[in-house]
Design a protein around this motif. Structure first.
Motif, PDB file in Angstrom:
ATOM      1  N   VAL A 138     -74.168 -17.483 -84.709  1.00 29.03           N
ATOM      2  CA  VAL A 138     -74.149 -18.914 -84.420  1.00 29.03           C
ATOM      3  C   VAL A 138     -72.920 -19.231 -83.580  1.00 29.03           C
ATOM      4  O   VAL A 138     -71.792 -18.950 -83.999  1.00 29.03           O
ATOM      5  CB  VAL A 138     -74.145 -19.746 -85.715  1.00 29.03           C
ATOM      6  N   SER A 139     -73.140 -19.814 -82.428  1.00 30.07           N
ATOM      7  CA  SER A 139     -72.042 -20.227 -81.546  1.00 30.07           C
ATOM      8  C   SER A 139     -71.560 -21.608 -81.967  1.00 30.07           C
ATOM      9  O   SER A 139     -72.299 -22.580 -81.898  1.00 30.07           O
ATOM     10  CB  SER A 139     -72.533 -20.261 -80.091  1.00 30.07           C
ATOM     11  N   ALA A 140     -70.294 -21.707 -82.404  1.00 31.54           N
ATOM     12  CA  ALA A 140     -69.700 -22.987 -82.795  1.00 31.54           C
ATOM     13  C   ALA A 140     -68.651 -23.351 -81.758  1.00 31.54           C
ATOM     14  O   ALA A 140     -67.516 -22.870 -81.802  1.00 31.54           O
ATOM     15  CB  ALA A 140     -69.086 -22.903 -84.188  1.00 31.54           C
ATOM     16  N   GLY A 141     -69.044 -24.176 -80.808  1.00 38.83           N
ATOM     17  CA  GLY A 141     -68.150 -24.550 -79.718  1.00 38.83           C
ATOM     18  C   GLY A 141     -68.906 -25.407 -78.730  1.00 38.83           C
ATOM     19  O   GLY A 141     -69.930 -26.004 -79.066  1.00 38.83           O
ATOM     20  N   GLY A 142     -68.416 -25.445 -77.507  1.00 37.02           N
ATOM     21  CA  GLY A 142     -69.084 -26.205 -76.466  1.00 37.02           C
ATOM     22  C   GLY A 142     -70.032 -25.345 -75.658  1.00 37.02           C
ATOM     23  O   GLY A 142     -70.395 -24.229 -76.053  1.00 37.02           O
ATOM     24  N   ASP A 143     -70.416 -25.864 -74.497  1.00 36.16           N
ATOM     25  CA  ASP A 143     -71.360 -25.138 -73.656  1.00 36.16           C
ATOM     26  C   ASP A 143     -70.786 -23.818 -73.155  1.00 36.16           C
ATOM     27  O   ASP A 143     -71.517 -22.838 -72.996  1.00 36.16           O
ATOM     28  CB  ASP A 143     -71.772 -26.011 -72.464  1.00 36.16           C
ATOM     29  N   GLY A 144     -69.472 -23.765 -72.906  1.00 32.44           N
ATOM     30  CA  GLY A 144     -68.853 -22.519 -72.473  1.00 32.44           C
ATOM     31  C   GLY A 144     -68.933 -21.439 -73.530  1.00 32.44           C
ATOM     32  O   GLY A 144     -69.186 -20.268 -73.226  1.00 32.44           O
ATOM     33  N   THR A 145     -68.741 -21.827 -74.794  1.00 29.75           N
ATOM     34  CA  THR A 145     -68.867 -20.882 -75.904  1.00 29.75           C
ATOM     35  C   THR A 145     -70.309 -20.420 -76.046  1.00 29.75           C
ATOM     36  O   THR A 145     -70.585 -19.237 -76.286  1.00 29.75           O
ATOM     37  CB  THR A 145     -68.396 -21.537 -77.210  1.00 29.75           C
ATOM     38  N   ALA A 146     -71.242 -21.353 -75.857  1.00 30.53           N
ATOM     39  CA  ALA A 146     -72.666 -21.012 -75.988  1.00 30.53           C
ATOM     40  C   ALA A 146     -73.097 -20.019 -74.918  1.00 30.53           C
ATOM     41  O   ALA A 146     -73.821 -19.056 -75.208  1.00 30.53           O
ATOM     42  CB  ALA A 146     -73.515 -22.279 -75.914  1.00 30.53           C
ATOM     43  N   VAL A 147     -72.662 -20.217 -73.667  1.00 36.79           N
ATOM     44  CA  VAL A 147     -73.097 -19.308 -72.601  1.00 36.79           C
ATOM     45  C   VAL A 147     -72.463 -17.929 -72.783  1.00 36.79           C
ATOM     46  O   VAL A 147     -73.105 -16.908 -72.513  1.00 36.79           O
ATOM     47  CB  VAL A 147     -72.797 -19.897 -71.208  1.00 36.79           C
ATOM     48  N   ALA A 148     -71.230 -17.862 -73.275  1.00 35.32           N
ATOM     49  CA  ALA A 148     -70.611 -16.567 -73.539  1.00 35.32           C
ATOM     50  C   ALA A 148     -71.362 -15.829 -74.641  1.00 35.32           C
ATOM     51  O   ALA A 148     -71.581 -14.610 -74.564  1.00 35.32           O
ATOM     52  CB  ALA A 148     -69.142 -16.753 -73.928  1.00 35.32           C
ATOM     53  N   THR A 149     -71.794 -16.556 -75.665  1.00 37.27           N
ATOM     54  CA  THR A 149     -72.557 -15.959 -76.762  1.00 37.27           C
ATOM     55  C   THR A 149     -73.915 -15.478 -76.268  1.00 37.27           C
ATOM     56  O   THR A 149     -74.354 -14.373 -76.596  1.00 37.27           O
ATOM     57  CB  THR A 149     -72.731 -16.982 -77.900  1.00 37.27           C
ATOM     58  N   ALA A 150     -74.589 -16.294 -75.480  1.00 32.95           N
ATOM     59  CA  ALA A 150     -75.905 -15.920 -74.960  1.00 32.95           C
ATOM     60  C   ALA A 150     -75.822 -14.654 -74.112  1.00 32.95           C
ATOM     61  O   ALA A 150     -76.690 -13.778 -74.200  1.00 32.95           O
ATOM     62  CB  ALA A 150     -76.488 -17.065 -74.144  1.00 32.95           C
ATOM     63  N   ALA A 151     -74.779 -14.547 -73.298  1.00 37.11           N
ATOM     64  CA  ALA A 151     -74.624 -13.368 -72.449  1.00 37.11           C
ATOM     65  C   ALA A 151     -74.437 -12.104 -73.281  1.00 37.11           C
ATOM     66  O   ALA A 151     -74.939 -11.033 -72.923  1.00 37.11           O
ATOM     67  CB  ALA A 151     -73.437 -13.556 -71.502  1.00 37.11           C
ATOM     68  N   LYS A 152     -73.741 -12.228 -74.413  1.00 34.67           N
ATOM     69  CA  LYS A 152     -73.531 -11.065 -75.293  1.00 34.67           C
ATOM     70  C   LYS A 152     -74.803 -10.672 -76.032  1.00 34.67           C
ATOM     71  O   LYS A 152     -75.051  -9.491 -76.297  1.00 34.67           O
ATOM     72  CB  LYS A 152     -72.435 -11.379 -76.316  1.00 34.67           C
ATOM     73  N   LEU A 153     -75.628 -11.673 -76.373  1.00 37.62           N
ATOM     74  CA  LEU A 153     -76.777 -11.412 -77.248  1.00 37.62           C
ATOM     75  C   LEU A 153     -78.070 -11.148 -76.489  1.00 37.62           C
ATOM     76  O   LEU A 153     -79.044 -10.683 -77.091  1.00 37.62           O
ATOM     77  CB  LEU A 153     -76.984 -12.592 -78.202  1.00 37.62           C
TER      78      LEU A 153
END
Length: 311
Positions: free
Chosen positions: A73-88
């Motif tokens: 679960v990405s807990a942050g803003g859009d920048g945190t979400a895109v970094a998480t998506a790229a990893k997953l």
């Protein structure tokens, strides 16, 4: 263009096994509201891995992936979400999002409640939808990517945030300051499936969030729902035109063909003749990138947790 109309048939229940929350404690209000992360973790029965500096996020995500949970679960803003998506992307690990940033367009576009604890309850009862993502020269983005005046706004915003803190008012002030410093338009060459387009413009905006477009009364949502891009080329070659376009945007009066041109498709090549490197903005982040910029959808899919109400 890929038709995503059959996605509903491929949805599955969200994982009920091990869940890990990656919390970016320097993202928007999250820096002041760590207790909300703990509340969301209690709802999900999740472990929390936190980082307090932007340069720690990648390592924290690597640590979470190495534990092989069922969901991150990405807990942050859009920048945190895109970094998480790229990893997953392509790992098989499901991804969910808790809204803790300044604008949270991605989380809001999924239909998640702005309250993190309520969003956690939606995630716990949610379903998983496989989704392809937008990419440009290998860089993943979730909401949008752009060249022109918006990347300059991000540079201005960073300086203002360092002095005054991360607030929406400061974000809006960075827009005004950037527009005041605008000098001349870009010369852009856009290659699509239906030929090559030459434009002079202040901004080329490549959208992947139908929620964000609808929020501002912009066309192109159907292209995104069909699995492609909505490319908006702003009709502004001077500072005065730029201010007029934004004023019309704020008033909800922008029109396709008057304020901007719309190009739709699932592939796009973007060049600035005479320039090898460009400043690219994507989901609130920015980086220098060698041209041409080649936009396409990923072949691999992200297993994304959606609220049940979206059905």
């Amino acid at each position: 263009m890929r038709d995503t109309g059959t996605m509903h048939d491929r949805m599955e229940m969200a994982a009920t096994g091990r869940i890990c929350i990656v919390a970016n404690l320097k993202s928007g209000r999250n820096s002041r509201d760590a207790a909300a992360v703990d509340a969301a973790a209690e709802v999900l029965g999740a472990e929390v891995l936190a980082c307090t500096r932007p340069d720690q996020l990648g390592a924290t995500l690597d640590k979470a992936v190495a534990r092989r949970p069922d969901m991150i679960v990405s807990a942050g803003g859009d920048g945190t979400a895109v970094a998480t998506a790229a990893k997953l992307l392509g790992t098989g690990i499901a991804m969910a999002v808790l809204p803790f940033g300044t604008f949270n367009y991605f989380a809001r576009g999924l239909g998640l409640d702005p309250d993190p604890a309520e969003a956690a309850r939606q995630i716990a009862a949610g379903r998983i939808e496989p989704r392809r993502l937008g990419q440009v020269n290998g860089q993943i983005f979730l909401n949008n990517a752009s060249v022109g005046v918006y990347p300059r706004i991000l540079k201005e915003r960073e300086a203002i945030y360092r002095r005054w803190g991360r607030r929406r008012l400061m974000a809006h002030w960075s827009v005004v300051r950037s527009f005041l410093r605008f000098r001349r338009p870009m010369r852009v060459r856009l290659g699509t499936g239906d030929g090559t387009h030459h434009r002079k413009t202040a901004l080329v905006f490549v959208g992947r969030s139908d929620f964000q477009l609808a929020r501002f009364g912009l066309a192109g949502g159907e292209a995104i729902k069909a699995g492609g891009f909505a490319v908006l080329v702003v009709r502004a070659e001077s500072r005065g035109e730029l201010f007029r376009r934004v004023a019309r945007l704020a008033a909800g009066a922008v029109e396709e063909g008057v304020d901007y041109d719309l190009i739709q498709g699932d592939r796009l090549d973007l060049e600035l003749p005479g320039k090898r490197r460009m400043l690219l903005a994507y989901d609130g982040e920015k980086r220098k990138m060698e041209g041409p910029l080649r936009f396409a959808m990923t072949e691999e899919e992200l297993r994304l947790v959606m609220p049940r109400e979206r059905e």
